[in-house]
Design an enzyme around this catalytic site. Sequence first.
Site, PDB file in Angstrom:
ATOM      1  CG  ASP A   1      -8.504  86.364 -68.694  1.00  0.00           C
ATOM      2  OD1 ASP A   1      -7.444  86.149 -68.076  1.00  0.00           O
ATOM      3  OD2 ASP A   1      -9.625  86.226 -68.192  1.00  0.00           O
TER       4      ASP A   1
ATOM      5  N   GLY B   1      -3.928  84.742 -64.576  1.00  0.00           N
ATOM      6  CA  GLY B   1      -3.629  83.511 -65.301  1.00  0.00           C
ATOM      7  C   GLY B   1      -3.167  83.889 -66.681  1.00  0.00           C
ATOM      8  CG  HIS B   2      -0.350  86.133 -67.269  1.00  0.00           C
ATOM      9  ND1 HIS B   2      -1.338  87.043 -67.528  1.00  0.00           N
ATOM     10  CD2 HIS B   2       0.280  86.577 -66.147  1.00  0.00           C
ATOM     11  CE1 HIS B   2      -1.292  88.006 -66.627  1.00  0.00           C
ATOM     12  NE2 HIS B   2      -0.326  87.742 -65.772  1.00  0.00           N
TER      13      HIS B   2
ATOM     14  CD  GLN C   1      -5.323  90.929 -61.486  1.00  0.00           C
ATOM     15  OE1 GLN C   1      -4.542  91.682 -60.940  1.00  0.00           O
ATOM     16  NE2 GLN C   1      -5.095  89.637 -61.560  1.00  0.00           N
TER      17      GLN C   1
HETATM   18  P1  GDP Z   1      -3.574  87.316 -69.984  1.00  0.00           P
HETATM   19  O1  GDP Z   1      -4.171  87.016 -68.662  1.00  0.00           O
HETATM   20  O2  GDP Z   1      -3.847  88.709 -70.451  1.00  0.00           O
HETATM   21  O3  GDP Z   1      -2.119  86.973 -70.053  1.00  0.00           O
HETATM   22  O4  GDP Z   1      -4.324  86.391 -71.044  1.00  0.00           O
HETATM   23  P2  GDP Z   1      -4.699  84.823 -70.876  1.00  0.00           P
HETATM   24  O5  GDP Z   1      -3.453  84.030 -71.049  1.00  0.00           O
HETATM   25  O6  GDP Z   1      -5.513  84.598 -69.666  1.00  0.00           O
HETATM   26  O7  GDP Z   1      -5.679  84.641 -72.098  1.00  0.00           O
HETATM   27  C1  GDP Z   1      -5.290  84.874 -73.414  1.00  0.00           C
HETATM   28  C2  GDP Z   1      -5.372  83.560 -74.221  1.00  0.00           C
HETATM   29  O8  GDP Z   1      -5.348  83.857 -75.589  1.00  0.00           O
HETATM   30  C3  GDP Z   1      -4.234  82.608 -73.979  1.00  0.00           C
HETATM   31  O9  GDP Z   1      -4.721  81.290 -74.036  1.00  0.00           O
HETATM   32  C4  GDP Z   1      -3.280  82.877 -75.138  1.00  0.00           C
HETATM   33  O10 GDP Z   1      -2.506  81.737 -75.506  1.00  0.00           O
HETATM   34  C5  GDP Z   1      -4.247  83.204 -76.228  1.00  0.00           C
HETATM   35  N1  GDP Z   1      -3.787  84.175 -77.233  1.00  0.00           N
HETATM   36  C6  GDP Z   1      -3.020  85.285 -77.053  1.00  0.00           C
HETATM   37  N2  GDP Z   1      -2.897  85.969 -78.222  1.00  0.00           N
HETATM   38  C7  GDP Z   1      -3.622  85.280 -79.130  1.00  0.00           C
HETATM   39  C8  GDP Z   1      -3.924  85.501 -80.518  1.00  0.00           C
HETATM   40  O11 GDP Z   1      -3.528  86.478 -81.129  1.00  0.00           O
HETATM   41  N3  GDP Z   1      -4.744  84.566 -81.124  1.00  0.00           N
HETATM   42  C9  GDP Z   1      -5.231  83.465 -80.463  1.00  0.00           C
HETATM   43  N4  GDP Z   1      -6.023  82.626 -81.107  1.00  0.00           N
HETATM   44  N5  GDP Z   1      -4.954  83.257 -79.164  1.00  0.00           N
HETATM   45  C10 GDP Z   1      -4.179  84.143 -78.511  1.00  0.00           C
HETATM   46  P1  IMO Z   2      -5.414  88.221 -65.760  1.00  0.00           P
HETATM   47  O1  IMO Z   2      -4.137  88.809 -65.235  1.00  0.00           O
HETATM   48  C1  IMO Z   2      -9.764  88.085 -65.588  1.00  0.00           C
HETATM   49  C2  IMO Z   2     -11.619  89.041 -61.734  1.00  0.00           C
HETATM   50  C3  IMO Z   2     -12.341  87.923 -61.010  1.00  0.00           C
HETATM   51  C4  IMO Z   2     -13.419  88.717 -60.294  1.00  0.00           C
HETATM   52  C5  IMO Z   2     -12.683  89.996 -59.897  1.00  0.00           C
HETATM   53  C6  IMO Z   2     -12.158  90.007 -58.469  1.00  0.00           C
HETATM   54  O2  IMO Z   2      -5.304  86.798 -66.150  1.00  0.00           O
HETATM   55  O3  IMO Z   2      -6.010  89.086 -66.822  1.00  0.00           O
HETATM   56  P2  IMO Z   2     -10.132  88.786 -57.272  1.00  0.00           P
HETATM   57  O4  IMO Z   2      -9.867  87.315 -57.043  1.00  0.00           O
HETATM   58  O5  IMO Z   2      -9.056  89.487 -58.005  1.00  0.00           O
HETATM   59  O6  IMO Z   2     -10.524  89.493 -56.008  1.00  0.00           O
HETATM   60  O7  IMO Z   2     -11.459  88.811 -58.204  1.00  0.00           O
HETATM   61  O8  IMO Z   2     -11.596  90.112 -60.794  1.00  0.00           O
HETATM   62  N1  IMO Z   2     -10.222  88.741 -62.092  1.00  0.00           N
HETATM   63  C7  IMO Z   2      -9.807  88.463 -63.330  1.00  0.00           C
HETATM   64  N2  IMO Z   2     -10.502  88.329 -64.488  1.00  0.00           N
HETATM   65  N3  IMO Z   2      -8.429  87.982 -65.603  1.00  0.00           N
HETATM   66  C8  IMO Z   2      -7.710  88.152 -64.466  1.00  0.00           C
HETATM   67  O9  IMO Z   2      -6.376  88.210 -64.454  1.00  0.00           O
HETATM   68  C9  IMO Z   2      -8.399  88.360 -63.248  1.00  0.00           C
HETATM   69  N4  IMO Z   2      -8.022  88.547 -61.962  1.00  0.00           N
HETATM   70  C10 IMO Z   2      -9.143  88.785 -61.270  1.00  0.00           C
HETATM   71  O10 IMO Z   2     -12.894  86.994 -61.919  1.00  0.00           O
HETATM   72  O11 IMO Z   2     -14.442  89.066 -61.179  1.00  0.00           O
HETATM   73 MG    MG Z   3      -5.534  85.678 -67.806  1.00  0.00          MG
END
Ligand code: GDP
Ligand code: IMO
Ligand code: MG
Length: 433
Positions: A13, A40-41, A228
Amino acid sequence: MPAIVLVGAQWGDEGKGKATDLLGSAVDYVVKFNGGNNAGHTVVIEGPDGQREKYALHLLPSGILSPNVVPVIGNGVVVDLEVLFDELDGLAARGVDTSRLIVSANAHIIAPYNRTLDKVTERFLGKRKIGTTGRGIGPTYADKMNRIGIRVQDLFDENILRQKVEAALEVKNQLLVKIYNTRAAEANRVVEELLSYADRLAPMVRDTSLELEKALDAGRTVLLEAGQATLLDVDHGTYPFVTSSSATAGGACTGSGIPPTRVARVIAILKAYTTRVGEGPFPTELFDDDGETLRKTGQEYGTTTGRPRRCGWMDTVIGRYATRINGVTDFVITKLDVLTGFEKVPVCVAYDVDGVRHDEMPVNQSDVHHATPIYDYLDGWWEDISGCRTFEELPENAQRYVLRVEELIGSRVSAIGVGPGRHEIIERHSLLP
Ligand code: GDP
Ligand code: IMO
Ligand code: MG
């Protein structure tokens, strides 16, 4: 042209989706090489009228939102077919053209019984649970290693598919019924369900490794996007509190069939603070008001499960570790805007483990559980930085923060996120080879 690898530096994340989307206009292929719909992106795109559109992607590569990119689901991915088509339909309904998607014939399929097993295993583990996303990821990778997995190509030979499902269920039904006290899965129903997707999937299935090789030879740019992150990697992460795939740069090669000699750049995404979902050690975790402020300001709630993310300060022991494990050439620091408004911004520079200083990640996992962060306390800033587009426009203390982190992690910071929008970013160095 070379390939570029993009990974998460912490526990996920970090904003990988946004970074991939940003590169989308400059690359030709975006390959998801590991994980499945545990990811989850969130990608936020400003439309021509300035309206913000938010997309949440789980299984599809983030490149699907870029009009000229070929999105690829690589062999290292585990695919839940129901989720795949739901996500495609959801995007199509919003006017996104998804017709270019291709899927590796060697990718594994998350069978329905593995979703069940993921959930019941976690329940069975009780206090020792991992806190998985419950999507069947672990059991599906276990089947792959056990050589009883179902692959995409198996959908096109009903006989083989039936044999494989029956073989897998021979053991799994014993587990489900006798150990986990739940219902057995019926081989016929599983086969029917999987076959119901075959016709729609067929035109997308390819030898993706071969296609990518040809694309690279023809001068195309390929971005390999991790789900991840480094500390969730099954080999290099905080095992057993990890996911079951290779989320680091090495995994990009095995998960896509592109050799290491093709990779020119490794970009790591590093959030300006740290978050984690699920169980496991987290040395800089905060349990006070500052942690709550980070969660609220940073909107730190899981994109996949909605769970509140655990929050803490920047940990550069982890940053250095990510540099080493992935061979990072460029970092993108995201969410610097979330750190606005703190009097002091602590940066963890090393750990204290039972009185001994550790500058590098401790060898023993139990030391990570005991680690107390040693902090540098940097001065904070109060100005809204979301409008900054050059490094020099940032308040001096924000610049100092980035430069100190850069020094500690040992690789250059090439871009800085100052907001969730596609253009809310400062580029110091080009991310392209
Ligand atoms: P990922 O799993 O690595 O793709 O990241 P996620 O989407 O799960 O979580 C990142 C969150 O931060 C998302 O809601 C993005 O819209 C948000 N985000 C990404 N870059 C920035 C930033 O520079 N500033 C802020 N405030 N939010 C950001
Ligand atoms: P992105 O791509 C954050 C974590 C789960 C759990 C562990 C194992 O959005 O960064 P799993 O279901 O993969 O067997 O769970 O890994 N986990 C993540 N945490 N971002 C993710 O993906 C994750 N994918 C799995 O919360 O601790
Ligand atoms: Mg994510």
